[in-house]
Motif scaffolding. Structure first.
Motif, mmCIF file in Angstrom:
data_model
loop_
_atom_site.group_PDB
_atom_site.id
_atom_site.type_symbol
_atom_site.label_atom_id
_atom_site.label_comp_id
_atom_site.label_asym_id
_atom_site.label_seq_id
_atom_site.Cartn_x
_atom_site.Cartn_y
_atom_site.Cartn_z
ATOM 1 N N SER A 96 -0.472 6.047 11.187
ATOM 2 C CA SER A 96 -1.820 5.857 11.554
ATOM 3 C C SER A 96 -2.217 4.348 11.387
ATOM 4 O O SER A 96 -2.995 3.698 12.275
ATOM 5 C CB SER A 96 -2.784 6.781 10.835
ATOM 6 O OG SER A 96 -2.449 6.490 9.406
ATOM 7 N N LEU A 97 -1.541 3.685 10.198
ATOM 8 C CA LEU A 97 -1.742 2.061 10.266
ATOM 9 C C LEU A 97 -0.791 1.430 10.821
ATOM 10 O O LEU A 97 -1.311 0.386 11.263
ATOM 11 C CB LEU A 97 -1.554 2.061 8.532
ATOM 12 C CG LEU A 97 -2.629 2.653 7.845
ATOM 13 C CD1 LEU A 97 -2.244 2.449 6.265
ATOM 14 C CD2 LEU A 97 -4.051 2.374 8.276
ATOM 15 N N ARG A 110 2.019 7.618 -7.752
ATOM 16 C CA ARG A 110 1.325 6.695 -7.157
ATOM 17 C C ARG A 110 0.551 5.864 -8.249
ATOM 18 O O ARG A 110 0.762 4.465 -7.808
ATOM 19 C CB ARG A 110 0.326 7.314 -6.243
ATOM 20 C CG ARG A 110 0.792 8.025 -4.990
ATOM 21 C CD ARG A 110 -0.264 8.647 -3.999
ATOM 22 N NE ARG A 110 0.178 9.215 -2.873
ATOM 23 C CZ ARG A 110 0.335 8.778 -1.758
ATOM 24 N NH1 ARG A 110 0.001 7.005 -1.668
ATOM 25 N NH2 ARG A 110 0.681 9.091 -0.624
ATOM 26 N N GLU A 147 0.774 -1.228 0.063
ATOM 27 C CA GLU A 147 0.006 0.046 -0.137
ATOM 28 C C GLU A 147 1.054 1.280 0.042
ATOM 29 O O GLU A 147 1.784 1.331 0.779
ATOM 30 C CB GLU A 147 -0.923 0.084 1.120
ATOM 31 C CG GLU A 147 -1.727 1.234 1.258
ATOM 32 C CD GLU A 147 -2.787 1.032 2.512
ATOM 33 O OE1 GLU A 147 -3.708 1.920 2.510
ATOM 34 O OE2 GLU A 147 -2.724 0.041 3.428
ATOM 35 N N LYS A 192 0.361 9.016 7.631
ATOM 36 C CA LYS A 192 -0.485 7.786 7.132
ATOM 37 C C LYS A 192 0.248 6.755 7.603
ATOM 38 O O LYS A 192 -0.385 5.686 8.123
ATOM 39 C CB LYS A 192 -0.471 7.859 5.439
ATOM 40 C CG LYS A 192 -1.162 9.071 5.037
ATOM 41 C CD LYS A 192 -1.272 8.769 3.722
ATOM 42 C CE LYS A 192 -2.183 9.948 2.855
ATOM 43 N NZ LYS A 192 -2.177 9.906 1.291
ATOM 44 N N LEU A 195 1.747 4.827 0.752
ATOM 45 C CA LEU A 195 1.347 5.541 2.218
ATOM 46 C C LEU A 195 1.631 7.122 1.845
ATOM 47 O O LEU A 195 1.318 7.758 0.980
ATOM 48 C CB LEU A 195 1.779 5.006 3.366
ATOM 49 C CG LEU A 195 1.427 3.317 3.687
ATOM 50 C CD1 LEU A 195 2.063 2.839 4.801
ATOM 51 C CD2 LEU A 195 0.090 3.653 3.725
ATOM 52 N N ASP A 196 2.815 7.501 2.583
ATOM 53 C CA ASP A 196 3.320 8.776 2.779
ATOM 54 C C ASP A 196 4.060 9.246 1.450
ATOM 55 O O ASP A 196 5.026 8.209 1.048
ATOM 56 C CB ASP A 196 4.087 9.151 3.993
ATOM 57 C CG ASP A 196 3.122 9.239 5.277
ATOM 58 O OD1 ASP A 196 2.209 9.980 5.274
ATOM 59 O OD2 ASP A 196 3.403 8.199 6.008
#
Length: 597
Positions: A193-194, A254, A171, A190, A173-174
């Motif tokens: 947080s995960l 991304r 995934e 991000k 993220l930042d």
């Protein structure tokens, strides 16, 4: 299958090899030499005990002994000098001497930096913050950092035209733009947080991808087959080939990572558009170009083939004039390809067609060229005829204008001759009058006295019937006696001269009475005061206009002053009978008429 350490026969660095049926038979060393595991297993070494040169099988490891003194050739200390790490591409376990520079993975041929791996192992074991930065080349779109375990407080450096993105469990993220960042919870919201980040100095797992946003220039492309189409101008079927280059740039990092990169270590321009040799053309015209391969080869070729003929037909471009419209065709193809690339976060800022292969050996193409040549020659012939007709018309117009100008010049020349002649006559008359006036002044009499003398002489000549007085007067005139002397003689002999004068006056009155006049109605030689036909009155003779001299004499009717001999002054301007007004010269510039006295 068992593993063993084999020494490279060129650089003598160690690499890991295996025995067994499925083991790799060739291993690429860090020096570039390809080690043949089967033939290069046998090595030579000086015995550390007796110094004898021993040939032994490297697969024996520590069991290899000198046949002379039976000393151990390979010790455990030699094996402790090896470093162990995994390949960043395939994950294969690699072993190399700690002093080696590079080693090639025997599975995927990835070249690993041994010293860099040693430093990363030291940082990982000591939990020391590291510096994370891009270490790839400019031909790479996406580069994955080899480290996957980082320490909070590590420094992230992102260069200009780059973007750094952290991945965890597949995934994105930042993301980070150009700059220097300290990896902590505040800059990685991000990620934190995960997967809550550990305290300062503690390691955490993540994958860092660097995306190169710089424009990649000069990527070659070329059609792998001819494009069939109907020429819009002639309707004939022809086949075309095309080649050129384009530039590529990442617009959405991304999207590119998610759709193309996945879990691979890097993504280069070769992966997207690999260059392979391609020959386009038939017959005597063949050109070898670099065609686009890689992930987007099929898409680019499909778009070019589908839109090349469409653009030419839509804009009604003749196949014989394609070079004049290459810019427009290139822009049309770029606009057709970009929507597909945008789905993967890429764009083509420029797309160029450098060559269009035309089938010169195609009969339809030769027929098309002949038709175009015939049409051009006919049009050119009509243009020549038109130019000749226009030139002939202009020549006749010039001749007519020249003839008219010559007539005007001839008439003007005649007028100039007349004017010059009149000016010459006037100048001669002026000079004669000035000479006469100068002569009279020198003799001591005036022009009026001279005129009276001439009149008296004529009267004496015409009055012969008067007898001796007339003869005496004539003789006196002929003898040069002045009018003043004649006046005194006439005064003393008044009685004798009066009959002559009276007779002369009667004679002049009779002559005037005999002369008639002409009326405006057409009646000629009328003797009465009124016209017998229309009743108009006889016009009275105009009184002569006199002039005043600067010496004081007034109402002078002659051309020269009778007192001082000065000439009558010319008026400032005068009007000619031909219609010219306000003339200042003595002669009319149009008709050459002399100024009236």
């Amino acid at each position: 299958m068992s593993k063993f350490i084999i020494a490279c026969p060129v650089c003598h660095n160690y690499a890991e090899a295996s025995t067994g049926f499925f083991a790799s038979k060739h291993i690429r060393c860090a020096c570039g030499n390809v080690i043949n595991v089967k033939t290069d297993r046998m090595a030579t070494k000086n015995c550390p005990s007796c110094g004898n040169v021993v040939v032994y099988d490297q697969a024996d490891g520590t069991d290899a002994k000198c046949p002379v003194c039976h000393a151990q050739l390979v010790t455990d200390a030699g094996f402790s000098n090896l470093v162990h790490f995994r390949c960043v591409t395939c994950g294969c376990q690699l072993q190399a001497e700690k002093g080696a520079s590079f080693i090639t993975c025997p599975v995927c041929d990835t070249v690993a930096d041994v010293q860099a791996e040693i430093k990363k192992a030291e940082v990982r074991d000591a939990a020391i913050p590291a510096v994370i930065r891009y270490e790839g080349d400019n031909q790479t779109f996406v580069w994955k950092h080899p480290m996957t375990d980082f320490v909070t407080g590590s420094q992230l450096i992102v260069h200009e035209s780059q973007e750094g993105i952290f991945f965890r469990n597949g995934e994105a993220l930042d993301s980070f733009g150009p700059g220097r960042y300290t990896l902590e919870t505040g800059v990685m919201p991000k990620m934190n947080s995960l997967y809550p980040l550990p305290v300062q100095g503690q390691p955490f797992h993540a994958e860092v991808y660097f995306v190169n946003l710089a424009t990649q220039m000069g990527i070659k492309w070329g059609t792998n087959s001819k494009v069939g189409m109907f020429d819009p101008a002639s309707g004939l079927h022809v086949e075309l080939g095309a080649s050129g280059s384009f530039n590529l740039r990442v617009t959405d990092a991304r999207k590119l990572l998610i759709k193309l990169v996945g879990t691979t270590g890097s993504l280069s321009r070769t992966d997207l558009f690999s260059e392979s040799s391609l020959t386009v053309g038939t017959g005597n015209v063949e050109i070898t170009v670099k065609s686009a391969g890689g992930y987007f080869r099929t898409m680019v070729m499909t778009k070019v083939k589908a839109n090349l003929a469409k653009i030419i037909k839509t804009n009604n471009i003749s196949v014989l004039e394609l070079d004049e419209h290459i810019d427009m065709i290139s822009e049309g193809l770029r606009e057709a390809i970009n929507p597909e690339l945008a789905e993967y976060g890429l764009t083509m800022p420029e797309f160029y067609i450098s060559n269009i292969v035309i089938p010169d050996d195609d009969p339809n193409f030769r027929r098309m060229k002949q038709q175009y040549a015939d049409r051009f020659l006919k049009v050119r012939e009509e243009e020549i005829k038109k130019a000749e007709a226009e030139a002939a018309f202009e020549r006749k117009a010039v001749e007519a204008q020249t003839e008219a100008r010559m007539k005007v010049i001839g008439a003007q020349g005649e007028a100039d001759v007349t004017r010059i002649k009149a000016q010459a006559d006037a100048e001669a008359y002026r000079m004669q009058a000035e000479a006469e006036a100068m002569e009279m002044k020198m003799k001591g009499y005036t022009y009026q006295q001279e005129t009276a003398r001439q009149v008296g002489i004529e009267a004496m000549k015409n009055g012969g019937a008067a007898g001796g007085v007339s003869g005496m007067t004539g003789e006196m005139m002929q003898m040069g006696v002045g009018l003043g002397v004649m006046g005194s003689v006439i005064g003393m002999t008044k009685d004798a001269v009066s009959p002559v004068v009276n007779q002369t006056g009667q004679t002049m009155q009779q002559a005037a009475a005999v002369t008639g006049w002409d009326c405006a109605c057409g009646q000629k030689n009328i003797m009465s005061k009124f016209c017998p036909e229309c009743g108009n009155r006889k016009p009275e003779p105009a009184a002569p206009a006199g002039w005043n001299c600067s010496c004081g004499a007034c109402n002078i009717t002659s051309k020269f002053c009778p007192e001082c001999g000065a000439k009558k002054p010319e008026p400032a301007t005068w009007d000619c009978s031909c219609g010219c007004r306000g003339i200042t010269s003595k002669f009319c510039p149009e008709c050459g008429a002399k100024r009236p006295e």
